[in-house]
Design an enzyme around this catalytic site. Structure first.
Site, PDB file in Angstrom:
ATOM      1  N   CYS A  72      -2.662  -0.077   9.940  1.00 46.72           N
ATOM      2  CA  CYS A  72      -2.157  -1.329   9.794  1.00 46.72           C
ATOM      3  C   CYS A  72      -2.905  -2.460  10.647  1.00 46.72           C
ATOM      4  O   CYS A  72      -4.028  -2.546  11.001  1.00 46.72           O
ATOM      5  CB  CYS A  72      -0.739  -1.469   9.651  1.00 46.72           C
ATOM      6  SG  CYS A  72      -0.110  -3.033   8.662  1.00 46.72           S
ATOM      7  N   HIS A 180       0.517   3.132   5.970  1.00 44.37           N
ATOM      8  CA  HIS A 180       1.199   3.686   6.971  1.00 44.37           C
ATOM      9  C   HIS A 180       1.533   5.215   6.751  1.00 44.37           C
ATOM     10  O   HIS A 180       2.640   5.541   6.061  1.00 44.37           O
ATOM     11  CB  HIS A 180       2.588   2.934   7.230  1.00 44.37           C
ATOM     12  CG  HIS A 180       2.442   1.581   7.732  1.00 44.37           C
ATOM     13  ND1 HIS A 180       2.418   1.487   8.980  1.00 44.37           N
ATOM     14  CD2 HIS A 180       2.285   0.413   7.292  1.00 44.37           C
ATOM     15  CE1 HIS A 180       2.287   0.116   9.449  1.00 44.37           C
ATOM     16  NE2 HIS A 180       2.325  -0.421   8.132  1.00 44.37           N
ATOM     17  N   GLU A 182       2.403   7.449   8.745  1.00 50.33           N
ATOM     18  CA  GLU A 182       3.609   7.618   9.705  1.00 50.33           C
ATOM     19  C   GLU A 182       5.006   7.542   9.103  1.00 50.33           C
ATOM     20  O   GLU A 182       6.134   8.062   9.572  1.00 50.33           O
ATOM     21  CB  GLU A 182       3.709   6.988  10.983  1.00 50.33           C
ATOM     22  CG  GLU A 182       3.863   5.510  11.289  1.00 50.33           C
ATOM     23  CD  GLU A 182       2.962   4.681  10.684  1.00 50.33           C
ATOM     24  OE1 GLU A 182       3.064   3.193  10.868  1.00 50.33           O
ATOM     25  OE2 GLU A 182       1.866   5.167   9.813  1.00 50.33           O
TER      26      GLU A 182
END
Length: 213
Positions: A72, A180, A182
């Site tokens: 990002c 994302h 994660e």
């Protein structure tokens, strides 16, 4: 901290937070640049962070061939720092988008995507207002010819050129992606498809005998 915890608690590897004020990355096997709104995204996303004290060390780290992942805002910083081509512009809707999106794995033989299969559909969340990837046609042809497009959006929520969600550099060791991974490492989060990105990096490093248990 989402990124830190994904590596520490899910991937079970050593991880350390490094201040942007540092001027060395010596001793690390990989560098992961998290998302967020560095400097409030003033001026242009990633444009001020690109001048942080750590950036010259990051550029040298990337030149060494070790893995660098920007997620990002991290992707935006990588483009601003000249480590990836193109730029991230305002979403075509001119609105911030926060939702889970289907992605297509376009390249399954990079050091960031070897845990996936080409053509595989995965689900990762996005959260950005400036995720519209842009590059000129010559750059796009080069990205395609060199197989540098790793992830594509299935539905292209932000207007990115050629549905691009994530690209690598020519050397293949720097990946920038807007979604994302994660935030998709446990089923309770809605998806654990993001694990493959991190496990691919670890597998690559271990295959080169860098990490020792």
């Amino acid at each position: 901290m989402d990124l830190y915890n994904a590596i520490k608690d899910i991937i079970k590897e050593d991880v350390e937070l490094v201040s942007y004020k540092k001027n060395t990355l010596e001793g690390f096997d990989a560098v992961l640049i998290p998302g967020g709104f560095s400097y409030g995204d003033y001026l242009r996303s990633g444009a001020i962070a690109r001048f942080s004290p750590i950036i010259p060390a990051l550029q040298e780290f990337a030149k060494s061939g070790k893995p660098v992942l920007g997620i990002c805002n991290g992707f935006q910083i990588l483009t601003e720092a000249g480590l990836l081509p193109g730029s991230l512009q305002k979403n075509v809707s001119a609105k911030f988008i926060c939702k889970t999106e289907p992605l297509v794995v376009n390249n399954d033989h990079s050091m960031f995507s070897s845990e996936y299969k080409e053509g595989q559909l995965i689900s990762l969340p996005i959260a950005h207002g400036d995720g519209n990837y842009y590059c000129d046609q010559d750059t796009l042809r080069e990205l395609v010819a060199n197989d540098q497009i790793v992830f594509k959006y299935a539905n292209n929520p932000n207007g990115s050129v050629d549905n691009i969600a994530g690209i690598i550099n020519k050397q293949g060791n720097v990946l920038g992606m807007m979604p994302h991974p994660e935030r998709a490492v446990e089923a309770v989060l809605g998806s654990d498809d993001g694990i493959g990105v991190f496990q691919s990096i670890v597998n690559h490093i271990k295959s080169r005998g860098v990490i020792y248990e």
